[in-house]
Structures are given as C-alpha cells and as structure tokens.
Write an enzyme that holds these catalytic residues in place. Sequence first.
Site, mmCIF file in Angstrom:
data_model
loop_
_atom_site.group_PDB
_atom_site.id
_atom_site.type_symbol
_atom_site.label_atom_id
_atom_site.label_comp_id
_atom_site.label_asym_id
_atom_site.label_seq_id
_atom_site.Cartn_x
_atom_site.Cartn_y
_atom_site.Cartn_z
ATOM 1 N N CYS A 25 0.829 -1.204 0.000
ATOM 2 C CA CYS A 25 0.000 0.000 0.000
ATOM 3 C C CYS A 25 0.868 1.261 0.000
ATOM 4 O O CYS A 25 1.499 1.575 -1.001
ATOM 5 C CB CYS A 25 -0.979 -0.031 1.169
ATOM 6 S SG CYS A 25 -2.394 1.067 0.926
ATOM 7 N N HIS A 36 -3.792 -4.975 0.138
ATOM 8 C CA HIS A 36 -3.548 -5.483 1.488
ATOM 9 C C HIS A 36 -3.609 -7.016 1.505
ATOM 10 O O HIS A 36 -4.685 -7.591 1.686
ATOM 11 C CB HIS A 36 -4.590 -4.921 2.461
ATOM 12 C CG HIS A 36 -4.452 -3.457 2.717
ATOM 13 N ND1 HIS A 36 -4.366 -2.921 3.976
ATOM 14 C CD2 HIS A 36 -4.360 -2.401 1.863
ATOM 15 C CE1 HIS A 36 -4.248 -1.600 3.901
ATOM 16 N NE2 HIS A 36 -4.246 -1.271 2.621
ATOM 17 N N GLU A 69 -2.682 -9.056 3.743
ATOM 18 C CA GLU A 69 -2.994 -9.665 5.046
ATOM 19 C C GLU A 69 -4.497 -9.863 5.211
ATOM 20 O O GLU A 69 -4.937 -10.827 5.822
ATOM 21 C CB GLU A 69 -2.431 -8.807 6.184
ATOM 22 C CG GLU A 69 -3.236 -7.602 6.575
ATOM 23 C CD GLU A 69 -3.232 -6.518 5.517
ATOM 24 O OE1 GLU A 69 -4.169 -5.700 5.507
ATOM 25 O OE2 GLU A 69 -2.288 -6.485 4.698
#
Length: 382
Positions: free
Chosen positions: A266, A356, A358
């Site tokens: 990001c 993202h 995760e």
Amino acid sequence: MTTSTRGAAKTPAVLVLEDGRTFRGRAYGAVGETFGEAVFSTGMTGYQETLTDPSYHRQVVVMTAPHVGNTGVNDEDPESGRIWVSGYVVRDPARVSSNWRAQRSLDEELAAQGVVGISGVDTRALTRHLRERGAMRVGIFSGDAWTGVRDEALLARVKEQPEMTGANLSAEVATKEAYVVPAIGEKKFTVAAVDLGIKGMTPHRMAERGIEVHVLPATATVEDVYAVDPDGVFFSNGPGDPATADGPVAVMQAVLERKTPLFGICFGNQILGRALGFGTYKLKYGHRGINQPVQDRTTGKVEVTAHNHGFAVDAPLDKVSDTPYGRAEVSHVCLNDQVVEGLQLLDQPAFSVQYHPEAAAGPHDAAYLFDRFVSLMEAERA
C-alpha cells in the site's frame, strides 16, 4: 469533536460535501461534528477491520453495503488500538447485533470512541456522486453542531478543512516506540518493519511464517533499521500523500543500496515507486473495499483483493524501466482501471503491492505474497 452521545438514533444529522450537496439523516454513534475526506468502501463485510485501519485516518467512510452492524463489535478483530476513521456513513444500521462473538453494538462502539456518524442516508446516491465528482472534503453535523446553523455556514466550515493532497499523516498513526512481534514456532528470520500505519494482522502473517518482526516508528532511520540485524525490511500501509514521505523514501533507498530483501504494501508500494524515481498521483475516488480484481502479471493469476488507497504510482505498464537500483517493472495491475498495483525489481530482491494481502476480513487470495517475501530471504541467505 463530539458534544454528546445520548439519544443519537433519534437526533437529526446532516452531511455536507464541499461542492455544496447535502444529505440528511440521523446521528449514528456520537453526536457532534466531524470533518474529513469523503470516500466510499465497497466491502460487504469486515467493517470492524475497516474502522480500525490507520490508513483511514482523516477520512469519512461511506459504506456502499446498505446494512451495516449486524455482527456487532468484539475485542479480537480490530486492526489497531482504536477507530481511525473521522466519520462513518451508513444507510440502514442494524437495530440488534446478532453474532456469538459480539460484545457490544457498532453504534455503541462508535459513540464510546467519539466517532460522529450519520445513518438513514441514500448511500447509493452519495457513492454515485463521489464516483462522478471525486473524493472531496465533507462534514457531518448533528445535535448542537447543527441546531440553528445555516447550511451556508456549515459549508464554509467544510471548505476550511485541509485537503488530503499534501497531507503528511504517517507519523500521526504509527507507533511511537519500537516493539517486537515474536515468531510463531521456530524463528527463521528477522524483519524490520517500518510502521507507516501498520495493521495488526500484517506482522501476524509474517510471524506465522517464522519471522520475528521488529516494528519501528515511521521516523525510523537507516541506523534504526539495521540495528535489529534484519534478514528483510518491510514498509507498511498508511494514510496521507506519498509525495510528503521524503524520510521513508530515503530509508528505502538506503535499503535498496544494500540489496536487503524488501517488501512493501500500500503506502509502502508508493514509497518504492518514489524510491525508484517514479511519480505518484491522486486517484479520482480511490480503491476501497475487499473485492477489487488484480492480476499478478508474473503468473497471469487474477486475485480478488482488499484495497484502501487514494494515491497510486505513475509507472509505465508496457515496458521494463531502468532505475538507479536496476531494472523494474509493474508486477500487478487493477483490472477495473489499469492502475499500478505492484512493482518489482528484476536485479535485486525487492517488490511491493498496492493492496492489502494480510486481509483479515478476507479475501485471502494474495496471502502468497508473504511466502514470496520469505523466499527472497531464503535465497539471500543461501
């Protein structure tokens, strides 16, 4: 900036955009006033992760899903220690939370943390307006902040607020002191993670892979990074305009000079872009949600991914670029609008993605990127 939290659901509220358009509804969460950049998120789930994502600092988030709050709030799912959004806009808030993990309702949590919101708004019309006109400054007013105040005065208050372009916000959301997230199971590697607004799940995903993560403040120096003797260096997500992040860019360039394995997500992707000599620019309304299609151009695979970014890297899609650190190419691209979603160096171990991986609330299509980072560190060690 709240004045009260009692009786919010019955309190009239108004949302005022900087171009003068207004939406009326009811207070949701805290009663008072708040300001920020109006953006919309297309995720149908994961609102708790969205609210606590530091990348949303100084933004008023409009939820495109009409029904929000049905699973309540718990103490396990937050991505940080607090709610970071400056305001929240929903159409039809759940009257009762219904989930076995819920510990309290969403509106109670918003009120407890002083987050001013508004409900009963036609969020589809608001989202279409933001798509056509672009993200813009906004204010939400309820209770004493609106009573007896003319709309012209409210609009003037909105126009007084700072814009997101030129905003340097990473240090406001990052940790002030370094801390360590230990490896789960056998420790295999040490990573220095520069916190530009890191989410809690990110070091956890690395810890799952045997990485001991040293999370460092956004103001960390090159000496701070290498003081932990890292096998790899990570740059996190975060809020604000990457054009203001000269400090992190200089640190990353020093890491690239040493050819230490490097991974950014990001804001970290934008930092890598700047470190390589590319520019950055503000998107009209950004990418936010958990259903954005991205193609990994190195494999051809298409992933459904979680996004939260209003800026992007300006790098050529159709060629390999020469940089001070070797050849670089765009590794990932958004299939909706061809925005750069990832970069990689071809002559040393460094890569980044704009989204993202995760993704605590899902999807998990991109979790392999943490394995790719591990592979770079394994190859370097070998």
